[in-house]
Design an enzyme around this catalytic site. Structure first.
Site, mmCIF file in Angstrom:
data_model
loop_
_atom_site.group_PDB
_atom_site.id
_atom_site.type_symbol
_atom_site.label_atom_id
_atom_site.label_comp_id
_atom_site.label_asym_id
_atom_site.label_seq_id
_atom_site.Cartn_x
_atom_site.Cartn_y
_atom_site.Cartn_z
ATOM 1 N N LYS A 111 -0.783 4.207 -10.063
ATOM 2 C CA LYS A 111 0.374 3.617 -10.739
ATOM 3 C C LYS A 111 -0.010 2.740 -11.917
ATOM 4 O O LYS A 111 0.825 2.465 -12.772
ATOM 5 C CB LYS A 111 1.225 2.816 -9.739
ATOM 6 C CG LYS A 111 1.917 3.713 -8.736
ATOM 7 C CD LYS A 111 3.115 3.072 -8.105
ATOM 8 C CE LYS A 111 3.828 4.128 -7.266
ATOM 9 N NZ LYS A 111 5.046 3.659 -6.649
ATOM 10 N N LYS A 192 1.595 14.510 -5.454
ATOM 11 C CA LYS A 192 2.633 14.496 -4.414
ATOM 12 C C LYS A 192 4.013 14.427 -5.056
ATOM 13 O O LYS A 192 4.175 13.863 -6.147
ATOM 14 C CB LYS A 192 2.414 13.346 -3.429
ATOM 15 C CG LYS A 192 2.762 11.990 -3.951
ATOM 16 C CD LYS A 192 2.958 10.964 -2.821
ATOM 17 C CE LYS A 192 3.569 9.716 -3.455
ATOM 18 N NZ LYS A 192 4.337 8.874 -2.622
ATOM 19 N N LYS A 195 9.607 10.282 -6.187
ATOM 20 C CA LYS A 195 10.914 9.993 -6.764
ATOM 21 C C LYS A 195 10.816 9.315 -8.120
ATOM 22 O O LYS A 195 11.768 9.305 -8.878
ATOM 23 C CB LYS A 195 11.758 9.162 -5.801
ATOM 24 C CG LYS A 195 11.196 7.790 -5.436
ATOM 25 C CD LYS A 195 12.221 7.029 -4.599
ATOM 26 C CE LYS A 195 11.693 6.610 -3.248
ATOM 27 N NZ LYS A 195 10.672 5.563 -3.271
HETATM 28 P P1 ATP Z 1 7.467 6.181 -5.718
HETATM 29 O O1 ATP Z 1 7.391 7.466 -6.462
HETATM 30 O O2 ATP Z 1 8.453 5.231 -6.272
HETATM 31 O O3 ATP Z 1 6.125 5.566 -5.463
HETATM 32 P P2 ATP Z 1 7.726 7.671 -3.306
HETATM 33 O O4 ATP Z 1 8.608 8.836 -3.560
HETATM 34 O O5 ATP Z 1 6.262 7.908 -3.196
HETATM 35 O O6 ATP Z 1 8.031 6.527 -4.325
HETATM 36 P P3 ATP Z 1 7.934 5.695 -1.225
HETATM 37 O O7 ATP Z 1 9.092 4.787 -1.211
HETATM 38 O O8 ATP Z 1 6.672 5.144 -1.764
HETATM 39 O O9 ATP Z 1 8.273 7.035 -2.002
HETATM 40 O O10 ATP Z 1 7.678 6.301 0.200
HETATM 41 C C1 ATP Z 1 8.577 6.270 1.275
HETATM 42 C C2 ATP Z 1 8.036 7.091 2.400
HETATM 43 O O11 ATP Z 1 8.067 8.481 2.062
HETATM 44 C C3 ATP Z 1 6.576 6.790 2.756
HETATM 45 O O12 ATP Z 1 6.419 6.847 4.157
HETATM 46 C C4 ATP Z 1 5.814 7.892 2.094
HETATM 47 O O13 ATP Z 1 4.583 8.164 2.738
HETATM 48 C C5 ATP Z 1 6.787 9.045 2.237
HETATM 49 N N1 ATP Z 1 6.586 10.027 1.181
HETATM 50 C C6 ATP Z 1 6.729 9.802 -0.157
HETATM 51 N N2 ATP Z 1 6.484 10.908 -0.855
HETATM 52 C C7 ATP Z 1 6.141 11.868 0.053
HETATM 53 C C8 ATP Z 1 5.753 13.237 -0.062
HETATM 54 N N3 ATP Z 1 5.675 13.811 -1.233
HETATM 55 N N4 ATP Z 1 5.483 13.919 1.082
HETATM 56 C C9 ATP Z 1 5.580 13.330 2.284
HETATM 57 N N5 ATP Z 1 5.932 12.038 2.467
HETATM 58 C C10 ATP Z 1 6.213 11.303 1.359
#
Ligand code: ATP
Ligand code: LTN
Length: 327
Positions: A111, A192, A195
């Protein structure tokens, strides 16, 4: 019955990755355990957020928690910022965390890379996450694969505190799904699904309209060749789509291979889109009902009240052990 806690940042629209990797498991766990699920708004501001968007996303994520099946009668659903003890224990644990530990965190590296100004909060983010978990004597933390490293640091901090000040924190374990712990981007299977990716075509949002989902899946990058086989090393893109399929249906990866043997990617992607639509459509319907019902406020108030009782007692205990003069 175990204590379970997890959180999701309101940093954008929840994706299918969030649902498969995390949220869906919350719903299963609440049937047997004492659960705390929060929208981690204090974590979201570790990168810049527009205030109006942050408010909207926070409400939207909370509504998606409920729409996905979290039941306020079974789970404590709350906002991190409503329970002050998170910020307080976060600070106390920051003083116990080593710079070297934070420098090693891959989420921080990802990040911050290429950014000119990086907020200090992005760096100390894992200490706040440790506080979230340790405040509640948590035993199980349902998360996706990307959070393993943060969880390991949480365990290290708990050990360190216990050694320095006497037995205080329970050491938590992760709860990581076997299939779907790391759903990848639709445009690049080395990243990965996230969002906060600026390219909306890279993810399926839980609130994407069915036709948008169909379009995104039909445009998803696929490996060369035409066999639907699961081999993440040589066919990362198709393997990712297969994991999504398996997670949203009762077919195993093997069943999917057999079903599409010799058919190429076309029919597979078409069916995959329908499987995803069928998973998300009922959630979207409940989401709209919840947003228009105005029930969120009461749920969040009750959740924060329940959480505060436990969290404040922990902070008091921690401060006493550290040598603070208590009020
Ligand atoms: P950001 O992009 O803002 O960092 P994010 O989409 O990675 O956000 P988080 O809020 O950081 O989402 O994660 C919330 C939960 O969803 C965590 O338990 C994380 O491990 C899970 N998660 C996020 N992205 C994935 C993915 N691509 N596959 C499986 N689990 C995910
Ligand atoms: N860092 C997590 C979100 C998070 C979390 C938590 C997860 C904040 N506090 C406590 C589990 C338990 C992420 O998904 N990026």
């Amino acid at each position: 019955m175990k204590r379970v806690l997890s959180g999701i940042q309101p940093s954008g629209q929840l994706t299918l990755g969030n649902y498969i990797g995390a949220l869906r498991n919350y719903v299963l766990l609440q049937e047997e355990h004492q659960c705390f699920f929060m929208v981690v708004d204090l974590h979201a501001i570790t990168v810049p957020q527009d205030p109006a968007a942050l408010r909207e996303q926070t409400e939207s994520v909370t509504a998606l928690f409920l729409a996905s099946g979290l039941d306020p009668a079974k789970s404590n659903v709350f906002l991190q910022s409503h329970v002050r003890a998170h910020a307080e224990l976060g600070w106390l644990l920051t003083t116990l965390t080593y710079m070297g530990e934070l420098e090693r965190m891959t989420q921080f590296k990802d990040k911050s890379s290429g950014k000119e100004s990086i907020g200090a909060g992005l760096f100390t983010y894992p200490s706040l996450m440790a506080a979230d978990i340790l405040l509640y004597d948590t035993e199980l933390v349902p998360v996706g694969d990307d959070q393993k490293q943060h969880l390991e640091l949480t365990r290290d901090l708990a050990h360190r505190f216990n050694q320095r000040y006497g037995d205080t924190f329970r050491i938590p374990d992760g709860y990581i799904p076997k299939v779907g712990a790391r759903i990848m981007s639709l445009d690049d299977a080395s990243k990965k699904m996230s969002k906060s990716n600026p390219n909306a075509g890279s993810y399926i949002a839980m609130l994407d309209e069915p036709d948008v989902i169909r379009k995104k899946i039909s445009r998803a990058v696929t490996d060369s060749g035409r066999e639907v086989t699961h081999d993440p090393a040589s066919k990362p893109e198709v393997s990712n789509l297969m994991s999504i399929y398996a997670s949203c249906s009762d077919l195993s990866l093997g069943d999917i291979e057999a079903k599409y043997a010799g058919q190429g990617y076309g029919p597979f992607k078409k069916d995959l889109a329908e499987v995803v639509v069928a998973t998300l459509e009922p959630i979207q319907k409940r989401y709209r009902e919840i947003r228009s019902s105005g029930e969120l406020q009461a749920v969040l108030k009750q959740g924060a009240e329940n959480a505060s009782v436990i969290a404040e007692a922990t902070v008091r205990k921690v401060k006493e052990k550290m040598g603070f003069v208590l009020p």
